[in-house]
Write an enzyme that holds these catalytic residues in place. Structure first.
Site, PDB file in Angstrom:
ATOM      1  N   GLN A 114       0.755  -1.029   0.388  1.00  0.00           N
ATOM      2  CA  GLN A 114      -0.422  -0.057  -0.543  1.00  0.00           C
ATOM      3  C   GLN A 114       0.915   1.371   0.003  1.00  0.00           C
ATOM      4  O   GLN A 114       0.008   2.610   0.286  1.00  0.00           O
ATOM      5  CB  GLN A 114      -1.024  -0.267   0.961  1.00  0.00           C
ATOM      6  CG  GLN A 114      -2.105  -0.451   0.958  1.00  0.00           C
ATOM      7  CD  GLN A 114      -3.058  -1.179   2.270  1.00  0.00           C
ATOM      8  OE1 GLN A 114      -2.653  -0.467   3.053  1.00  0.00           O
ATOM      9  NE2 GLN A 114      -4.122  -1.613   1.554  1.00  0.00           N
ATOM     10  N   LYS A 163       4.491   6.264   8.407  1.00  0.00           N
ATOM     11  CA  LYS A 163       4.107   6.245   9.595  1.00  0.00           C
ATOM     12  C   LYS A 163       5.022   5.537  10.845  1.00  0.00           C
ATOM     13  O   LYS A 163       5.106   5.802  12.015  1.00  0.00           O
ATOM     14  CB  LYS A 163       3.453   4.659   9.838  1.00  0.00           C
ATOM     15  CG  LYS A 163       3.399   3.954  10.510  1.00  0.00           C
ATOM     16  CD  LYS A 163       2.469   1.920  10.583  1.00  0.00           C
ATOM     17  CE  LYS A 163       1.845   2.018  11.200  1.00  0.00           C
ATOM     18  NZ  LYS A 163       1.448   0.313  11.176  1.00  0.00           N
TER      19      LYS A 163
END
Length: 563
Positions: A114, A163
């Site tokens: 992703q 992230k």
């Protein structure tokens, strides 16, 4: 205090006064969503059915309130699903901050699960965008994103956060947001005096109001300006509500589906005063034949718009409200009695056609206007229904019509209506869609029912792609290639299946009864309004022709054309 990146995101949103966020979680953005959960008393998160709905909802919230709309999505397909909504906001200068999360910094460029370069993908459709790879950059970047989104000519800003940054920690200190000042640095006395002199010399002035006047919230100044100049006023689709639809000076919308009075009046005028419009091709028609009898004054906050599509004889660069505050002090009251009488005669000669003997698009909008007393916030999708909403609902204030103008995004309306209602809980919020548009994002009705957001969805259902069919009828020999939607889809059953109250209506009386009940129930409602497949939007200006060539259905009949 020491905070992790996700906590910093939430604290920065609080700094900016954000009370509602629209989004959809996923793996890379989970840390931020965990903090949203812990801060649900301060920030309301609306879980949409599709990320595109999140962008449209944030857009509708921003347009209807004047605040910055905020949407969130995870990496990869979550982020790319925001793209259409971001582009919609970009084309219409909507202040939006889209926050996405990406894979960890160490995984960038490795085709990680992703992973997508969403900054690269959105570069042409954002006012600015960022990728944050270091925790030290997070708070300054978020603050800068909100400032950029709101300042000057507003627009969407994307902030992509890796992230690892959402988990890393750093010392954080809260800051008060910078004040956003109205852009006035380029307003000069010479430019103001030049325009005032042109107004004094004019015999037949006309004012064209665009979306910039809405963004600037310059309605009071525009109305005062029109009185001083003693001029008629028309608007673009994006300029609705700046001048009241009931104002005696108002002549209606200009352009492809504008009124004959606006199109003919602009063609005849000797001075065209343009307030915050970008001269879209749907406004000008053939640009070489646009307002050829007039000197053009263009007032806009964005200098790149001056002379881009139409050459201006004079211009003032600055925030519309700030410009008019100054210009109104210089303009001496004018008197154009003969010109205004001529315009009034045209308005009487060329009214919009409204037949309420049967259920039509115009009849639906007229009934909606009457029942809501002209006070509802109207969102629309794109097509015939959008033009009828622009023509027949008399908007009385800015930020009352919420619609995709520049990009023309089918599927925009339901999300935008949810966002508008979240920002204006005291107002009736109604989305008007065609059946083709409703199919695209009708899953957002499930969002409305999940949170009991009491929007009213009107589907003007002609079982065809109406605007495309209209072109096929008029210009393509009635070859209806892939525009017929007469299938087994039942919008009432689908809407009920998603938890909404639903109605199917075939007459004006049935529609009015359903609408009144939907308003009284104050729950998510869908009204499937069945109209004829060949109802059309008139007047109309063919592509690349002069707006003075606007024609009506009666004009076509007089020429022996059966449409």
């Amino acid at each position: 205090m020491i905070l992790n990146g996700s906590q910093i995101v939430i604290e920065c949103l609080k700094e900016q006064g954000v009370d509602t966020v629209f989004g959809y979680p996923g793996g890379t953005i989970l840390n931020i969503y965990d903090e949203l959960y812990k801060n649900s008393d301060d920030i309301n998160h609306i879980l949409v059915s599709h990320e595109q709905g999140a962008a449209h909802a944030a857009d509708g919230y921003a347009r209807s309130t004047g605040k910055v709309g905020v949407c969130m999505a995870t990496s990869g397909p979550g982020a790319t699903n925001l793209v259409t909504g971001i582009a919609t906001a970009y084309m219409d200068s909507v202040p939006l901050v889209a926050i996405t999360a990406n894979v960890a910094k160490s995984g960038l460029g490795k085709d990680s699960f992703q992973e997508i370069d969403i900054v690269g993908a959105t570069m042409p459709i954002t006012k600015h965008n960022f990728i944050v790879k270091e925790i030290e950059d997070l708070a300054p970047t978020l603050r800068k994103a909100f400032k950029i989104a709101k300042s000057g000519r507003p627009g969407p800003v994307l902030v992509d956060i890796t992230k690892d940054v959402t988990a890393n920690k750093i010392d954080f200190e809260s800051k008060k947001p910078e004040e956003i000042k109205r852009y006035s640095d380029m307003i000069t006395e010479d430019d103001l005096n030049t325009v005032a002199e042109m107004i004094a010399a004019s015999k037949k002035p006309f004012i064209l109001v665009g979306g910039g006047a809405v963004i600037s919230e310059a309605d009071k100044e525009v109305r005062e300006f029109a009185q001083l100049v003693d001029a008629p006023v028309c608007d673009t689709l994006m300029g609705k509500g700046v001048i009241e639809g009931t104002n005696k000076r108002y002549t209606g919308m200009i352009g492809m589906h504008g009124t004959k009075t606006s199109n003919f009046g602009v063609t005849e005028c000797d001075l065209l005063l343009v307030l915050g419009a970008r001269f879209s091709d749907r406004v000008t028609g053939n640009a070489k034949k646009f307002a050829n009898n007039a000197s053009v004054v263009h007032i806009d906050v964005d200098p790149s718009e001056i002379n881009k599509n139409i050459k201006a004889d004079a211009s003032i660069i600055g925030d519309i409200k700030e410009v008019l505050v100054r210009l109104n002090k210089l303009v001496t009251p004018q008197n154009h009695e003969d010109w205004m009488k001529h315009i009034e005669e045209m308005k009487e000669k060329y009214p919009l056609d409204l037949d309420k003997s049967k259920l039509t698009g115009p009849a639906v909008i007229d009934s909606l206007y009457n029942i809501t007393k002209g006070d509802a916030i109207i969102t629309t999708d794109v097509g015939q229904h959008q033009m009828w909403a622009a023509q027949f609902y008399k908007y009385s204030r800015p930020r009352q019509l919420i619609t995709s103008g520049g990009l023309g995004t089918m599927g925009y309306g339901v999300g935008a209506c949810i966002g508008s209602k979240m920002g204006n809980k005291d107002k009736i919020c109604v989305n008007i869609a065609g059946d083709g548009c409703f199919r695209m994002n009708m899953n957002e009705i499930a969002t409305a029912t999940r949170y009991n957001i009491p929007i009213i969805q009107i589907v003007i259902n002609n079982h065809v792609l109406g605007m495309v069919r209209q072109w096929q009828t008029l210009f393509y020999g009635k070859r209806y290639s892939n525009t017929v939607l007469n299938d087994a889809v039942d919008f009432v059953k689908i809407s009920e299946g998603m938890g909404a109250k639903a109605y199917r209506v075939t007459t004006v009386d049935e529609f009015e009864k359903a609408l009144k009940e939907a308003i009284e129930l104050n729950i998510p409602c869908v009204i499937d309004a069945q109209i004829d497949e060949d109802d059309k939007v008139f007047p109309m200006v063919p592509a690349n022709t002069a707006i003075s060539e606007a024609f009506s259905e009666e004009d076509l009949a007089a020429r022996g054309y059966d449409c």
